[in-house]
Design an enzyme around this catalytic site. Sequence first.
Site, mmCIF file in Angstrom:
data_model
loop_
_atom_site.group_PDB
_atom_site.id
_atom_site.type_symbol
_atom_site.label_atom_id
_atom_site.label_comp_id
_atom_site.label_asym_id
_atom_site.label_seq_id
_atom_site.Cartn_x
_atom_site.Cartn_y
_atom_site.Cartn_z
ATOM 1 C CB THR A 89 60.378 2.923 -1.784
ATOM 2 O OG1 THR A 89 61.643 2.967 -2.437
ATOM 3 C CG2 THR A 89 59.406 2.133 -2.642
ATOM 4 N NE ARG A 114 67.613 4.281 -4.757
ATOM 5 C CZ ARG A 114 68.074 4.690 -3.576
ATOM 6 N NH1 ARG A 114 67.771 4.009 -2.477
ATOM 7 N NH2 ARG A 114 68.833 5.764 -3.488
ATOM 8 C CG LEU A 174 58.687 -0.983 0.807
ATOM 9 C CD1 LEU A 174 57.355 -0.225 0.840
ATOM 10 C CD2 LEU A 174 58.965 -1.483 -0.598
ATOM 11 C CG ASP A 175 65.449 1.714 -0.742
ATOM 12 O OD1 ASP A 175 65.866 0.802 0.001
ATOM 13 O OD2 ASP A 175 65.830 1.876 -1.910
ATOM 14 C CB THR A 176 63.915 6.206 3.794
ATOM 15 O OG1 THR A 176 64.546 5.475 4.847
ATOM 16 C CG2 THR A 176 63.248 7.443 4.376
#
Length: 218
Positions: free
Chosen positions: A59, A157, A55-57
């Site tokens: 998110t 995104r 997961l992106d930072t």
Amino acid sequence: MTDIPILFEDGEALVIDKPGGLPIERPRKGGISLEDHYEQLKLGFQRPPMPVHRLDTDTSGCLLLARNPKALKRFAKAFEERLVEKRYLGILDGVPEEAEGTIELSLAKISSAEKGWRMIAAKKGKPSVTHWRMLDVKDGRALVEFRPETGRTHQIRVHALTGLGIPLLGDPVYGNGKGARRTMLHAAALTVPRDGKPPIDASAPLPRDFAALGYSDG
């Protein structure tokens, strides 16, 4: 006890509710990351759990951790074979013209000295598919449910920006970074099938910063 909420737990898996802003791996410049919580997340096991996916930072939400190497291999295969059901919630910095649809855009990575790396829609990129539907509109911004079939880097995104023409609120790379303290994306639910066992099924409550903008999940 751990200070990270646990949404699912059994002998081979944990699903945690990852806070928005917490990176999975330690940043090059240093600072806190999920690695600092692995000791707590052992929960009586000898070895720390290992993240199966990314997961992106920014998110928040459902992150699957495997509690042994065999489980890690099996779960990773389920992700690769697109057997995992994922549900995300995102707040768009605007309102799409349609109420629902499917975005199919191949994605490729580019980088430049000025902007660093980012993902773009490109015909020669890797195929990626996201189903979406609008759930709510508040103050000219839409709450959207995203169900990605593929798991490309920054997929939702880029699909928001290029497929819908509207970036996620607060996104500093694909939007203007304004309106929120982070990119407003939340991994709301995760289902992972397992042979001979009930599936891993977890859902993460709506984050406070989503609720503060007037939204509810339902």
